[in-house]
Design an enzyme around this catalytic site. Structure first.
Site, mmCIF file in Angstrom:
data_model
loop_
_atom_site.group_PDB
_atom_site.id
_atom_site.type_symbol
_atom_site.label_atom_id
_atom_site.label_comp_id
_atom_site.label_asym_id
_atom_site.label_seq_id
_atom_site.Cartn_x
_atom_site.Cartn_y
_atom_site.Cartn_z
ATOM 1 N N LYS A 203 31.243 47.009 60.421
ATOM 2 C CA LYS A 203 31.681 48.051 60.752
ATOM 3 C C LYS A 203 33.219 47.632 61.527
ATOM 4 C CE LYS A 203 27.641 50.348 61.110
ATOM 5 N NZ LYS A 203 27.267 51.355 59.260
ATOM 6 N N ARG B 21 18.028 50.322 53.516
ATOM 7 C CA ARG B 21 16.999 50.449 52.717
ATOM 8 C C ARG B 21 16.372 49.177 52.616
ATOM 9 N NH1 ARG B 21 22.044 52.175 48.918
ATOM 10 N NH2 ARG B 21 22.896 52.531 51.218
#
Length: 425
Positions: free
Chosen positions: A204, A278
């Site tokens: 990021k 996930r």
């Protein structure tokens, strides 16, 4: 005269010299002027204004306060540094509900707002277990599986995401059982507990990484919800699974192109190491379904796509069960929280294709591409048993990166009450 500011609700317009102000003052008290429209939002905004003026202790007075308005005020009054002191009004039953909510929300806020240095994955698991043990006493038992022991039990997702950190990943398995050893499990909760998310090799930018201490917001939310339900007299067996890891970069970190083969045989190509939530939830969902619970609820700060779809005043919900979606909306409405359903169809399972595995963990485009929140839910669905009612809550409203008119910067705890209500159902 008391040093505590008294706060009254009024449906009267402010005196002319106050103009259109929604908060006015007289000697020793403040008046929140309710108007048409969403009055709970007005109360929460007024609480933010009062807190912004340096007021740290208040007493709610007058006949117009009810459970919902008092809780809306409390949510606006809390900050990351201090939740503030509020003397409730109403009968003892209302005050107990508000005290229980405040205690549970304070625990979740403390966890979410903690620095990532102080909240390692095992620390998160331990603090959640210790708090629930304090709330539930000898009805609570737990174990923490950490580090290489995760591989021995085939929890490949949590281990892979967390192996890049010097601090080991962990899975908390907690059992709240007020009914006896052989009682069936009524529901299982699963929380995403990424204590810091750098994005891994799909790193990021600084502006996107700054708030990533909040990426364990799902773990804090389900823990606080279970604690609140226990405080409210929950008499069902509930299991809790927290999937805890740091997503960092090192020579041991998992990489783009890796293939993970899960306990249920599903193989997953990693096309984005920043779609790690996930991957850990896949383990937690399998563990939850192994309990035989008819209801499984997971909560996670999972996708930016959910924020783009519903904004930051709602949490997005997904389920193959229309009945469960409707029930969740009803429960959220009953406690004045906001949820909104997004699409989830069987074909969403196929929306992250891979040439090398059964599925990829995302699509190799920015943000996961169109429909990213639904595609993520479709991925998770692969790890849910066919006979299980399953609710996925994507916590778009769990954290405020900066202060706004409704929330101070930091954790909001929005979603705790809805999940607690579902457990009581």
């Amino acid at each position: 005269m008391s040093d505590v500011m008294k706060i009254y609700l009024t449906e009267d317009a402010p005196a002319a010299h106050w103009g259109s102000a929604d908060v006015t003052f007289t000697a020793g008290q403040a008046n929140i002027h309710l108007q048409g429209g969403d009055q709970l939002r007005q109360v929460q905004q007024a609480a933010r204004k009062l807190r912004g003026q340096g007021i740290n202790e208040v007493a709610l007075e007058g006949a117009l306060w009810d459970l919902h308005t008092q809780w809306a005020f409390a949510q606006g009054f809390a900050t990351a540094k201090q939740i503030g002191k509020i003397a409730w009004t109403g009968d003892d039953a209302v005050k107990k509900v508000l005290d229980d909510r405040r205690d549970s929300a304070a625990f979740a806020r403390q966890l979410i707002n903690e620095t990532p240095e102080n909240l390692a994955p095992v620390t998160l698991a331990n603090q959640a277990a210790q708090w629930l043990t304090k709330v539930g006493g000898d009805k609570v038992s737990y174990r923490i599986i950490e580090g290489e022991a995760l591989l021995e039990e085939k929890w490949i997702g949590i281990h892979s995401v967390g192996r890049g950190s010097e601090r080991p990943p962990a899975l908390l398995e907690l059992d709240y059982n007020p009914l006896g050893e052989d009682a069936p499990v009524s529901a299982a909760l699963v929380g995403k507990g990424i204590t810091f998310d750098s994005g891994g090799y799909s790193i990021k930018g600084s502006e996107g990484m700054l708030g990533m201490k909040c990426d364990m917001g799902g773990a804090a939310t389900v823990t606080a919800a279970l604690g609140l339900a226990i405080k409210s007299g929950l008499n069902k067996r509930i299991k809790l699974f927290l999937c805890c890891a740091e997503n960092l970069i090192s020579g041991r970190a998992y990489k783009l192109g890796d293939i993970l083969t899960y306990k249920n045989g599903v193989s997953v190509e990693v096309v984005n190491t920043d779609a790690e939530g996930r991957l850990v939830l896949a383990d937690g969902l399998q563990a939850a379904c192994e309990t035989g619970a008819p209801l499984v609820i997971d909560a996670a700060t999972l996708t930016g796509a959910a924020v783009m779809a519903v904004g930051t005043s709602y949490n997005a919900i997904f389920s193959p069960s229309r009945e469960l979606i409707n029930r969740t909306q009803e429960k959220a409405s009953a406690v004045a929280e906001q949820v909104w359903p997004l699409p989830l169809e069987p074909w969403h399972k196929e929306m992250c294709p891979s040439a090398y595995a059964d599925t990829a963990n995302s699509r190799p485009v920015k943000g996961g591409g169109a429909g990213g929140a639904s595609n993520a839910a479709g991925f998770l669905w692969r790890f849910v048993s066919d006979d299980t009612q399953w609710l996925h809550m994507d916590l778009a409203s769990a954290f405020a990166d900066t202060a706004n008119g409704l929330w101070a910067a930091g954790a909001t705890t929005h979603g705790v009450l809805t999940i607690a209500e579902l457990l009581q159902d």
